[in-house]
Design an enzyme around this catalytic site. Structure first.
Site, short mmCIF file in Angstrom:
data_model
loop_
_atom_site.label_atom_id
_atom_site.label_comp_id
_atom_site.label_asym_id
_atom_site.label_seq_id
_atom_site.Cartn_x
_atom_site.Cartn_y
_atom_site.Cartn_z
N LYS A 106 64.08 8.92 43.67
CA LYS A 106 64.02 10.28 43.83
C LYS A 106 64.76 11.30 43.36
CE LYS A 106 63.19 13.98 48.22
NZ LYS A 106 63.35 13.96 49.23
N ARG B 121 60.02 4.73 57.41
CA ARG B 121 61.37 4.87 56.89
C ARG B 121 61.78 5.59 57.35
NH1 ARG B 121 63.72 5.67 52.21
NH2 ARG B 121 65.16 7.67 52.02
N HIS C 201 56.23 7.22 54.38
CA HIS C 201 57.68 7.54 54.65
C HIS C 201 57.67 7.11 56.19
CE1 HIS C 201 60.32 10.35 55.16
NE2 HIS C 201 60.61 10.23 53.59
N HIS D 114 69.64 8.14 50.92
CA HIS D 114 69.10 9.81 51.30
C HIS D 114 69.95 10.35 50.40
CE1 HIS D 114 67.56 9.51 56.19
NE2 HIS D 114 66.50 9.84 54.71
N TYR E 177 82.52 9.95 50.16
CA TYR E 177 82.28 9.16 51.39
C TYR E 177 81.60 7.83 50.92
CZ TYR E 177 82.65 7.07 55.88
OH TYR E 177 83.15 6.75 56.57
N ARG F 229 60.98 4.37 49.68
CA ARG F 229 59.55 5.15 49.51
C ARG F 229 58.45 4.35 48.91
NH1 ARG F 229 64.35 7.83 48.17
NH2 ARG F 229 64.92 9.58 49.56
#
Length: 414
Positions: free
Chosen positions: A274, A347, A344, A370, A380, A247
């Protein structure tokens, strides 16, 4: 036989003179006027409630006329017939009116805002209050929140929408939270915002501008062709953002202490991520970036320029601060990509290309840092995929080089 009471007349009351002691003139139905030695005249009423004598006061004459006093008497008799104490009903009515006056929309909104401060970042708190002060308080602020109508809310939102549709949408959501808070506090009984489903026009969600993988060669040509127009650190920042697809804030706030050039690793502290900035349940996982060879070369070049600074990208005017978040956008503008590419967007570009190459989405998402979508995925995703992520970043850097040189590389994974 009950004594016959002749109803009073206004003239009779006006002509009444004070005596040495107070005395009363009766109108019937328990209503009478009490005349004090000072000459003041006060309306009173005698009644029985649940077998007990009660005395009511209706105010002074002539402030309260004879007709008004009789109306108050009749209302009191109805309440008594229902077993309600008129004094308690009056007290409750006064309190309700007082509450309406005290619970203006602005006061309730500010109380709500204060209640959210422990969970918000300072910028969120500041922006939320600024928007309310700018667009809402001047119109609805002094009104009792209980009296605000659907139409008033609609009028305010439509006025804002005509100027800024997204702002109107966000303010509608904020209003919904404020009214919900008022319901929970017992100030109002109903939140009107959920009723206003179709008040605002639907807003098509705007995604950050991003080029597609097939547009990368032209972008790289523009980037390399603008070397003279870009400061070296700015050019390196754009390239590093493309290579690492972090970011914008994670890049421009980066410190040299986070970079291990000997081992080719950049560790972004969780506090700068973030999800780490959240006040409630922040993600305390540092973000690891295994730097590809191309990124290491760029950082070695950058170190000769800004290596004595705290930040990789210090501000041009004030070296004690980091680069402005507009610097990347200004560089893209100089390249001719205003509205076509954003910080952004790198990404989005990387995620699209890497998925086409054949990398697993969960590995890409982990490198993108994310948010984990649910508890099952969270468990997971705890697998760091370090080896695959390192390979992914180097493959991405090689892919960019191939687009820059025109050399065809077979990066497809089996």
């Amino acid at each position: 036989m009950a004594k016959l009471i002749v109803p009073l007349t206004p003239k009779q009351i006006d002509n009444t003179k004070p005596r040495e002691k107070k005395y009363s003139l009766f109108d019937g139905g328990g209503l009478y006027i009490e005349v004090a030695p000072t000459g003041s005249k006060l309306w009173r009423m005698k009644a029985k409630l649940n077998g007990k004598a009660v005395q009511l006061s209706f105010g002074k004459y002539p402030d309260i006329s004879l007709a008004q006093a009789r109306k108050k008497r009749d209302e009191a008799r109805k309440l008594i017939a229902e077993g309600i104490d008129p004094r308690e009903e009056k007290k409750a009515r006064i309190e309700a009116e007082k509450a309406k006056t005290e619970h203006t929309f602005e006061k309730v909104a500010r109380d709500w805002h204060t209640s959210r401060l422990p969970e918000w970042q300072p910028v969120t708190a500041r922006n939320t209050l600024n928007r309310l002060e700018l667009d809402i308080f001047s119109i609805l602020g002094n009104q009792p929140i209980a009296d605000i109508t659907h139409q008033q809310i609609i009028d305010v939102l439509k006025t804002i929408e005509a100027r800024a549709a997204e702002t109107a949408r966000r303010l509608k959501s904020t209003l919904g939270r404020i009214f919900s808070y008022a319901v929970q506090r017992g100030v109002i009984k109903h939140n009107p915002i959920p009723d206003l489903i179709d008040v605002l026009n639907k807003v098509n969600k705007q995604h950050f501008a991003a080029i597609k993988p097939e547009e990368l060669p032209a972008f790289l040509k523009a980037l390399d062709g603008n070397r003279e127009r870009l400061f070296i650190p700015t050019r390196i920042a754009v390239n590093l953002m493309m290579l690492t697809f972090v970011r914008t804030s994670e890049l421009i706030e980066a410190e040299w202490s986070e970079i291990d050039l000997d081992n080719g690793v950049w560790i972004v502290p969780w506090q700068r991520m973030k999800m780490g900035r959240r006040k409630i349940n922040p993600d305390t996982t540092d973000h690891r970036i295994d730097l590809p060879k191309q990124a290491i070369d760029l950082l070695n070049e950058l170190k000769t320029i800004t290596g004595n600074s705290r930040y990789l990208f210090p501000g041009q005017r004030d070296h004690s601060k980091h680069m402005s978040n507009n610097t990347i956008l200004m560089a893209l503008k100089r390249m001719g990509y205003k509205g076509k590419m954003t910080g952004h967007g790198f990404r989005t570009l990387a995620a699209s290309a890497l998925e086409e190459i054949g990398y697993r989405r969960e590995v890409i998402d982990r490198q993108l840092a994310h948010k984990e979508r649910n508890k099952i995925q969270a468990a997971y995703f705890r697998a760091e995929f370090i080896k695959e992520r390192k390979e992914l970043l180097q493959a991405w850097a090689d892919y960019i080089d191939s687009r820059r040189t025109g050399k065809v590389l077979n990066l497809k994974r089996a």
